[in-house]
Design a protein around this motif. Sequence first.
Motif, short mmCIF file in Angstrom:
data_model
loop_
_atom_site.label_atom_id
_atom_site.label_comp_id
_atom_site.label_asym_id
_atom_site.label_seq_id
_atom_site.Cartn_x
_atom_site.Cartn_y
_atom_site.Cartn_z
N LEU A 225 0.85 -1.19 0.00
CA LEU A 225 0.00 0.00 0.00
C LEU A 225 0.88 1.23 0.00
N GLY A 226 0.59 2.17 -0.89
CA GLY A 226 1.36 3.40 -0.96
C GLY A 226 1.05 4.32 0.21
N GLU A 227 2.09 4.93 0.75
CA GLU A 227 1.90 5.84 1.88
C GLU A 227 1.07 7.07 1.51
N GLN A 228 1.05 7.41 0.21
CA GLN A 228 0.29 8.58 -0.23
C GLN A 228 -1.04 8.21 -0.87
N SER A 229 -1.49 6.97 -0.66
CA SER A 229 -2.75 6.52 -1.26
C SER A 229 -3.93 6.65 -0.31
N ARG A 230 -3.73 7.34 0.79
CA ARG A 230 -4.80 7.48 1.78
C ARG A 230 -6.06 8.08 1.16
N GLY A 231 -7.18 7.43 1.40
CA GLY A 231 -8.46 7.91 0.91
C GLY A 231 -8.80 7.46 -0.49
N GLN A 232 -7.89 6.81 -1.17
CA GLN A 232 -8.15 6.36 -2.53
C GLN A 232 -8.83 5.00 -2.53
N LEU A 233 -9.46 4.68 -3.65
CA LEU A 233 -10.18 3.41 -3.75
C LEU A 233 -9.26 2.22 -3.51
N CYS A 234 -8.04 2.28 -4.03
CA CYS A 234 -7.14 1.13 -3.86
C CYS A 234 -6.61 1.01 -2.44
N GLU A 235 -6.69 2.06 -1.65
CA GLU A 235 -6.42 1.87 -0.22
C GLU A 235 -7.52 1.01 0.38
N ARG A 236 -8.75 1.27 0.02
CA ARG A 236 -9.86 0.49 0.55
C ARG A 236 -9.74 -0.98 0.16
N THR A 237 -9.46 -1.26 -1.11
CA THR A 237 -9.37 -2.65 -1.53
C THR A 237 -8.16 -3.34 -0.90
N SER A 238 -7.05 -2.64 -0.78
CA SER A 238 -5.85 -3.24 -0.19
C SER A 238 -6.06 -3.57 1.28
N VAL A 239 -6.65 -2.63 2.03
CA VAL A 239 -6.92 -2.86 3.45
C VAL A 239 -7.92 -4.01 3.62
N ALA A 240 -8.93 -4.05 2.74
CA ALA A 240 -9.93 -5.12 2.83
C ALA A 240 -9.30 -6.48 2.57
N LEU A 241 -8.44 -6.58 1.56
CA LEU A 241 -7.80 -7.86 1.26
C LEU A 241 -6.86 -8.26 2.38
N ALA A 242 -6.07 -7.33 2.87
CA ALA A 242 -5.15 -7.64 3.96
C ALA A 242 -5.91 -8.18 5.18
N ALA A 243 -7.05 -7.56 5.51
CA ALA A 243 -7.83 -8.01 6.65
C ALA A 243 -8.35 -9.43 6.45
N ARG A 244 -8.78 -9.75 5.24
CA ARG A 244 -9.30 -11.08 4.97
C ARG A 244 -8.20 -12.14 4.97
N LEU A 245 -6.98 -11.71 4.70
CA LEU A 245 -5.86 -12.65 4.72
C LEU A 245 -5.18 -12.70 6.09
N GLY A 246 -5.60 -11.83 7.00
CA GLY A 246 -5.04 -11.83 8.34
C GLY A 246 -3.65 -11.24 8.42
N VAL A 247 -3.35 -10.26 7.55
CA VAL A 247 -2.05 -9.60 7.56
C VAL A 247 -2.25 -8.10 7.62
N GLU A 248 -1.20 -7.39 8.01
CA GLU A 248 -1.21 -5.93 7.96
C GLU A 248 -0.66 -5.48 6.61
N PRO A 249 -1.20 -4.40 6.03
CA PRO A 249 -0.62 -3.90 4.79
C PRO A 249 0.85 -3.51 4.98
N THR A 250 1.63 -3.75 3.94
CA THR A 250 3.04 -3.37 3.93
C THR A 250 3.16 -2.04 3.20
N LEU A 251 3.62 -1.01 3.89
CA LEU A 251 3.65 0.33 3.32
C LEU A 251 4.88 0.54 2.45
N PHE A 252 4.67 1.25 1.34
CA PHE A 252 5.73 1.62 0.42
C PHE A 252 5.67 3.12 0.15
N PRO A 253 6.81 3.72 -0.22
CA PRO A 253 6.80 5.16 -0.53
C PRO A 253 5.91 5.47 -1.72
#
Length: 277
Positions: A225-253
């Motif tokens: 997940l990009g550190e500057q993607s806050r509020g974007q649609l792909c932040e929502r999908t990434s957080v949702a997938l990470a939660a379903r897989l039982g992992v925390e998102p890995t942040l990238f610049p």
Amino acid sequence: MNQPSTIPATVGSLPVPGALLHHEVRGQGPLVVLVGAPMDARSFEPLACLLAEDHTVLTTDPRGINRSPLDDPDQDSTPELRAGDLARLLTHLDAGPAVVLGSSGGAVSALALVQSRPELVRAVIAHEPPLLALLDDRERLLAGTDDIVATHRSGDVTGAWKKFLAQANIFLPEGAFEQMFGGPREPQDIADDHFQHAHMLRGTVSWDADLAALRAASPRVLIGLGEQSRGQLCERTSVALAARLGVEPTLFPGGHIGFAETPGEFDTRLRAVLAAL
């Protein structure tokens, strides 16, 4: 900050069912695959050159895009087909198992590869996969995607992109949109844009991941997940997938395409992630 070096690539074209895959290989060492959709190998070149200092780095144009022509230009590009292409490239190189960094639609391709050919993969970093099926408002978003595709097919390219950016909740700097579409465009860019909207977008964002298979797979699956993607649609999908897989998102610049915007910073972070695998 690291600066991209120039490391020559060995360029090839691999025949696969229905297509000819352009691919580039740089460097020596553990194999890392950098893949996008619709982004092609050019978007990853600066990062690939940095990683190739001590890794073997594979990049490719996905089927139907730029230098990877299809036998049937009207064939859709599905995550399953793109995963099959990656599997054939990895088998052809015989240098794996690989760490696969997939971005956007390429992240979906990488997840499909884990489901179909996990033995070829050591780990996957799925960076901002746009999996709308994971969201509660998926029906609205998929209807919006259909409208984007219909708008593009009608010939209103700029209108389609405005709708795409609005749905993705991406706000460009002032003047950036006009810079992208205000002047003449290369014929190949126009063709790739058409293919993305007509044959790739809907099948990618509507892909229904096998969450049980991804959780049970032996390759490690990280969600980038990009550190500057806050509020974007792909932040929502990434957080949702990470939660379903039982992992925390890995942040990238950076944001959705941080690997292209700040490749040096992205390389530093990616190396730390690779070292921890």
